[in-house]
Design a protein around this motif. Sequence first.
Motif, PDB file in Angstrom:
ATOM      1  N   GLN A  30       4.571   8.930  -7.491  1.00 25.09           N
ATOM      2  CA  GLN A  30       3.803   8.995  -8.733  1.00 25.09           C
ATOM      3  C   GLN A  30       2.360   8.536  -8.559  1.00 25.09           C
ATOM      4  O   GLN A  30       1.428   9.206  -9.047  1.00 25.09           O
ATOM      5  N   ALA A  31       2.132   7.420  -7.879  1.00 21.64           N
ATOM      6  CA  ALA A  31       0.767   6.893  -7.737  1.00 21.64           C
ATOM      7  C   ALA A  31      -0.143   7.873  -6.995  1.00 21.64           C
ATOM      8  O   ALA A  31      -1.249   8.173  -7.474  1.00 21.64           O
ATOM      9  N   CYS A  61      -4.271  14.208  -9.360  1.00 21.26           N
ATOM     10  CA  CYS A  61      -4.545  14.875 -10.633  1.00 21.26           C
ATOM     11  C   CYS A  61      -5.864  14.396 -11.236  1.00 21.26           C
ATOM     12  O   CYS A  61      -6.649  15.199 -11.764  1.00 21.26           O
ATOM     13  N   THR A  62      -6.120  13.098 -11.157  1.00 17.35           N
ATOM     14  CA  THR A  62      -7.381  12.567 -11.673  1.00 17.35           C
ATOM     15  C   THR A  62      -8.562  13.130 -10.897  1.00 17.35           C
ATOM     16  O   THR A  62      -9.582  13.526 -11.480  1.00 17.35           O
ATOM     17  N   ALA A  63      -8.426  13.191  -9.582  1.00 16.19           N
ATOM     18  CA  ALA A  63      -9.496  13.757  -8.751  1.00 16.19           C
ATOM     19  C   ALA A  63      -9.775  15.208  -9.134  1.00 16.19           C
ATOM     20  O   ALA A  63     -10.934  15.627  -9.267  1.00 16.19           O
ATOM     21  N   LEU A  64      -8.718  15.990  -9.306  1.00 17.95           N
ATOM     22  CA  LEU A  64      -8.884  17.399  -9.665  1.00 17.95           C
ATOM     23  C   LEU A  64      -9.585  17.548 -11.010  1.00 17.95           C
ATOM     24  O   LEU A  64     -10.443  18.419 -11.187  1.00 17.95           O
ATOM     25  N   GLN A  65      -9.206  16.702 -11.960  1.00 20.53           N
ATOM     26  CA  GLN A  65      -9.819  16.783 -13.285  1.00 20.53           C
ATOM     27  C   GLN A  65     -11.308  16.494 -13.224  1.00 20.53           C
ATOM     28  O   GLN A  65     -12.126  17.208 -13.816  1.00 20.53           O
ATOM     29  N   SER A 120     -12.419   8.900  -2.827  1.00 17.78           N
ATOM     30  CA  SER A 120     -11.494   7.772  -2.691  1.00 17.78           C
ATOM     31  C   SER A 120     -10.157   8.094  -3.344  1.00 17.78           C
ATOM     32  O   SER A 120      -9.094   7.725  -2.824  1.00 17.78           O
ATOM     33  N   LEU A 121     -10.206   8.788  -4.465  1.00 10.22           N
ATOM     34  CA  LEU A 121      -8.963   9.204  -5.124  1.00 10.22           C
ATOM     35  C   LEU A 121      -8.198  10.202  -4.253  1.00 10.22           C
ATOM     36  O   LEU A 121      -6.971  10.125  -4.133  1.00 10.22           O
ATOM     37  N   ILE A 122      -8.923  11.128  -3.633  1.00 15.53           N
ATOM     38  CA  ILE A 122      -8.260  12.102  -2.755  1.00 15.53           C
ATOM     39  C   ILE A 122      -7.650  11.389  -1.552  1.00 15.53           C
ATOM     40  O   ILE A 122      -6.556  11.738  -1.092  1.00 15.53           O
ATOM     41  N   ASP A 123      -8.357  10.379  -1.049  1.00 11.51           N
ATOM     42  CA  ASP A 123      -7.780   9.577   0.046  1.00 11.51           C
ATOM     43  C   ASP A 123      -6.462   8.934  -0.393  1.00 11.51           C
ATOM     44  O   ASP A 123      -5.494   8.903   0.372  1.00 11.51           O
ATOM     45  N   GLU A 182      -2.732  -0.745  -2.414  1.00  7.12           N
ATOM     46  CA  GLU A 182      -2.602   0.523  -3.115  1.00  7.12           C
ATOM     47  C   GLU A 182      -3.448   1.642  -2.527  1.00  7.12           C
ATOM     48  O   GLU A 182      -3.346   2.793  -2.975  1.00  7.12           O
ATOM     49  N   THR A 183      -4.274   1.330  -1.548  1.00 10.67           N
ATOM     50  CA  THR A 183      -5.146   2.347  -0.961  1.00 10.67           C
ATOM     51  C   THR A 183      -4.830   2.505   0.523  1.00 10.67           C
ATOM     52  O   THR A 183      -4.326   1.570   1.167  1.00 10.67           O
TER      53      THR A 183
END
Length: 552
Positions: free
Chosen positions: A142-143, A149-153, A209-212, A352-353
């Motif tokens: 999920q994370a 999804c956030t990155a795509l948006q 960073s989100l895509i990473d 988390e990263t």
Amino acid sequence: MSAGAGQSSKRPRDENFPVASLVLAPEHRDAVVAFYDFARMADDIADAPDLAAAEKLMRLDALERALVSGDPAFPQAARLHAVDKQHKAGLIQARDLLRAFRQDVVKARYNDWAELIDYCRFSANPVGRFLLILHGERDSAQAPADALCTALQILNHLQDCGKDREQMGRIYVPIRWMLAAGSETAFFDPSRTAIRRNVFDAMLDRVDSLIDQAQSLPEHLQNKRLRAQSIATIVLARRLSQCLRHADPVLERVQVSKADVCTAFLRGLRGTIQKPSPSDRHVTAAVVRRSSSSFRLGMQSLGPERRRAIHAVYAFCRVVDDIADGAAPASEKRVFLREWRRELDRLHRAPETPIGRELARASTLFKLPLEECHALLDGMETDSAERVRLADDYELGLYGRRVAGSVGALSIRIFGAPSAHDFALHLGRTLQLVNILRDVDEDASCERVYVPLSRLAQLGLRDAPAATLVADPRFARVCESLADEARSGFEVADAALMHLDRRALKPAILMMENYRRVLDRLQARGWGKREGRLRLRTADRLHLITRAMRPA
């Protein structure tokens, strides 16, 4: 009353990141199309140019009631209701989307990054969560799915920023970020390309960073077809981010090419054949590859485990430095740096990263003092201010200890030479002096002056706008004195190396020689006539490569 606002001309295949890809299994594809059609219908209502806000909200409310009840008068809602009844997925996620569509009706601006991310929680993340539940995937996915999804948006918001403003009066670039150009109108002024570019790049740093964080998603997915879809989507997201870095979406339509789509499809197809290897180490290695750091040669001289660990440290340094140097407002930079402090605090529990997980691994293997990472963040907070001045030599020394000494203290433990701690701190200060001298004009353009005000005052120079200070002939005289200190610093380092393990410290020695050459070039050029940032010549680089190939 019809729920729709006209027939949508857009189908799943027309999206940048189609959710109903042919890669997905037939038994899931119809459910995905039903979810897409419902979302498309709701989106068309929220975007309808001929409907008043009150009418839009009323239609969205009616659509939600139909979804909950399965009312056949609303075919899209009835189909998704049936999907939820069969798969226990769709209703909750679609209602979250409706919340975002209602927000689009009444909210056209976002104050800061946190507001934008909160919007994406409802406008984008439910799509990924629906797919995960539909395929019976584990909670661990999920994370990274949310991050993707956030990155795509946000990529879509950047891609459509000009059109969204012109056609719907909506802007998803945060207000505080646009103020870097002075105002919203100035930000969208076609002639303000350079300022807009800086803001877009800072936003894309956050997206990358989100895509990473999303890069690990395929590892968590059991369904091969969904794994293939996720791989292809990540590839396309990275590609669109690259495209947006090289074009201005206010002036032109920026999109991925058919060749990009084919490449992503083939990469995804490979994911159905073999399970992806752990991605965290690839993320940090990619950060190093993308950099032009002279430290890369030194890293390559290390064995695999030590190289992996130094990649983690370098990636951490790179990402926090990009935050400090980016065009985000100072208040936002502090927020992002605090997020990294929280990541450091949970490093040995549940980072988390990908950078955090690799840093945790390196810390365990090489007993890294994590307080040095916090010290680096202290230095980045100094750099994040809208205006940087150092009062005296004490502040200069403290700044150098934080931004350079900390990196040295971490690195020598990875190199296997912890006894070289004092050497690392001293060399770090010396290298930072060279950095300051090399980047005088670049820093001044950001209203940063690292030459202590106390030294300038000795020559009668008082604080003033950075461009005024560095243009004064007296400023060059202070640069000369700092250069002499740096030269002496290299001599002290040379003497210290006589009593240390030069083989273990080879990466540090290569770094030192690189900076010594930079200082040589700076002194040869002189301090009064500066013409942009100095770059090493090909002969200098060949010399360093030769040194890297032979024993220390």
